[in-house]
Design an enzyme around this catalytic site. Sequence first.
Site, short mmCIF file in Angstrom:
data_model
loop_
_atom_site.label_atom_id
_atom_site.label_comp_id
_atom_site.label_asym_id
_atom_site.label_seq_id
_atom_site.Cartn_x
_atom_site.Cartn_y
_atom_site.Cartn_z
N VAL A 64 1.86 99.89 66.29
CA VAL A 64 2.94 98.90 66.47
C VAL A 64 2.51 97.70 67.31
O VAL A 64 3.21 96.68 67.32
CB VAL A 64 4.21 99.54 67.06
CG1 VAL A 64 4.80 100.58 66.12
CG2 VAL A 64 3.96 100.12 68.45
N SER A 141 13.87 103.77 79.13
CA SER A 141 13.60 104.91 80.04
C SER A 141 14.44 104.71 81.30
O SER A 141 14.78 103.58 81.67
CB SER A 141 12.12 104.94 80.40
OG SER A 141 11.88 105.79 81.49
N TYR A 154 4.55 100.94 83.47
CA TYR A 154 5.46 101.57 82.51
C TYR A 154 6.90 101.07 82.72
O TYR A 154 7.58 100.71 81.76
CB TYR A 154 5.39 103.09 82.67
CG TYR A 154 6.28 103.87 81.73
CD1 TYR A 154 5.97 103.98 80.38
CD2 TYR A 154 7.42 104.51 82.20
CE1 TYR A 154 6.77 104.71 79.52
CE2 TYR A 154 8.23 105.24 81.34
CZ TYR A 154 7.91 105.35 80.00
OH TYR A 154 8.71 106.06 79.15
N ALA A 156 7.90 98.33 84.07
CA ALA A 156 8.01 96.92 83.66
C ALA A 156 8.18 96.82 82.15
O ALA A 156 8.97 96.00 81.65
CB ALA A 156 6.77 96.15 84.11
N LYS A 158 9.50 99.09 80.16
CA LYS A 158 10.80 99.62 79.74
C LYS A 158 11.96 98.71 80.19
O LYS A 158 13.00 98.64 79.53
CB LYS A 158 10.97 101.05 80.26
CG LYS A 158 9.98 102.04 79.61
CD LYS A 158 10.12 102.08 78.08
CE LYS A 158 9.25 103.11 77.42
NZ LYS A 158 9.45 103.19 75.96
N ILE A 187 12.14 114.41 79.67
CA ILE A 187 12.27 115.13 78.39
C ILE A 187 10.92 115.80 78.11
O ILE A 187 9.87 115.13 78.17
CB ILE A 187 12.61 114.16 77.23
CG1 ILE A 187 13.82 113.28 77.57
CG2 ILE A 187 12.82 114.93 75.93
CD1 ILE A 187 15.15 113.99 77.70
P1 NAD Z 1 5.20 111.48 72.45
O1 NAD Z 1 3.85 111.19 73.03
O2 NAD Z 1 5.54 112.87 72.07
O3 NAD Z 1 5.50 110.53 71.22
C1 NAD Z 1 5.11 109.17 71.19
C2 NAD Z 1 4.67 108.85 69.78
O4 NAD Z 1 4.34 107.46 69.73
C3 NAD Z 1 3.41 109.63 69.36
O5 NAD Z 1 3.60 110.22 68.11
C4 NAD Z 1 2.34 108.57 69.33
O6 NAD Z 1 1.31 108.83 68.40
C5 NAD Z 1 3.16 107.34 68.98
N1 NAD Z 1 2.46 106.11 69.33
C6 NAD Z 1 1.79 105.85 70.49
N2 NAD Z 1 1.24 104.64 70.44
C7 NAD Z 1 1.56 104.12 69.22
C8 NAD Z 1 1.27 102.89 68.59
N3 NAD Z 1 0.51 101.97 69.17
N4 NAD Z 1 1.78 102.69 67.34
C9 NAD Z 1 2.53 103.63 66.73
N5 NAD Z 1 2.83 104.82 67.29
C10 NAD Z 1 2.35 105.06 68.53
O7 NAD Z 1 6.21 110.98 73.57
P2 NAD Z 1 7.82 110.97 73.63
O8 NAD Z 1 8.18 111.53 74.95
O9 NAD Z 1 8.45 111.48 72.41
O10 NAD Z 1 8.03 109.39 73.74
C11 NAD Z 1 8.82 108.66 72.83
C12 NAD Z 1 9.42 107.47 73.58
O11 NAD Z 1 10.30 107.96 74.58
C13 NAD Z 1 8.39 106.59 74.29
O12 NAD Z 1 8.76 105.23 74.10
C14 NAD Z 1 8.54 106.99 75.75
O13 NAD Z 1 8.19 105.95 76.62
C15 NAD Z 1 10.04 107.29 75.79
N6 NAD Z 1 10.45 108.12 76.91
C16 NAD Z 1 10.02 109.42 77.02
C17 NAD Z 1 10.46 110.18 78.09
C18 NAD Z 1 10.02 111.62 78.28
O14 NAD Z 1 10.26 112.19 79.36
N7 NAD Z 1 9.41 112.25 77.28
C19 NAD Z 1 11.31 109.62 79.06
C20 NAD Z 1 11.72 108.30 78.90
C21 NAD Z 1 11.29 107.56 77.82
#
Ligand code: NAD
Length: 249
Positions: A64, A141, A154, A156, A158, A187
């Site tokens: 992306v 986030s 991170y 910044a 979000k 999560i």
């Molecule tokens: P995850 O690592 O399980 O999933 C992230 C996915 O994004 C992966 O499949 C990865 O391959 C994909 N990805 C990474 N870089 C990419 C790129 N350049 N192009 C396309 N795809 C890409 O993590 P998650 O916890 O499911 O995270 C999903 C979202 O939730 C993220 O934006 C993360 O910042 C946000 N988030 C997660 C948490 C948590 O505690 N897990 C908390 C707050 C926010």
Amino acid sequence: MRRFDDRVVLVTGAASGIGRATSERLATEGASLFCVDVQQEAVTQLVNDLRALGATAEWRLCDVSDDAQVDAAVAACVERFGKLDVLCNVAGILRFDHAHEIRTADWNRLMAVNVNGTFFMCRAALPHLLASRGNIVNVSSTAALSGQPWAAAYSATKGAVLALTRTLAIDYVKQGVRVNAVCPGDITTPIHNAFALPEGANPKLLRRVMSPMGSGRPEHVAGVIAMLASEDGAFITGEDVRIDGGTLS
Ligand code: NAD
């Protein structure tokens, strides 16, 4: 519930964690899914799993942070399904550092994926969402809402996602396109596999990000994304929903 019958949804970061759970939830509710990620094996496995459930689903490799890849992915989705109703920007990366030690390359990569990636997807999808009067759900986030240790870069990114969400919501409010965000707290997903405290970090600071309810599951976030993206969210735009088990309450 079948709130997404005849709806086409593009999910980024679909191969894992919250993106996978979102794809599964929306497919279960009738959506046709266009799943993009950088992990080929995992995203093809997801699509096979969705098809086994009877859903219509396609996948495409797409980083992306690359605007040409994003434009091509959105075009391929619309070519395959004829339209786009919902964009879920879930792809994201995380790392922790003491702020004074953040390397420029790491700062730039977080910005490129989390901020540029979200914007590039919105920009490419909006002409189609204007046609379908569709909507966007961005994943921010709780790091955008409160000080979190070692997360200067991170948080910044979000915070930028939230500002983009609110601005796009106003830009397109009169044209029937809604734009919302979710702010997950802790999560349990593979993103934490890359979790390493920076050297000398005081682990007591981690209490700031721990929920009194324990860690959440990706399905907790997917359910809220589904609500916002569905007709149940028809009067919600420019909003961010905190999903953190009471951490910031
Ligand atoms: P995850 O690592 O399980 O999933 C992230 C996915 O994004 C992966 O499949 C990865 O391959 C994909 N990805 C990474 N870089 C990419 C790129 N350049 N192009 C396309 N795809 C890409 O993590 P998650 O916890 O499911 O995270 C999903 C979202 O939730 C993220 O934006 C993360 O910042 C946000 N988030 C997660 C948490 C948590 O505690 N897990 C908390 C707050 C926010």
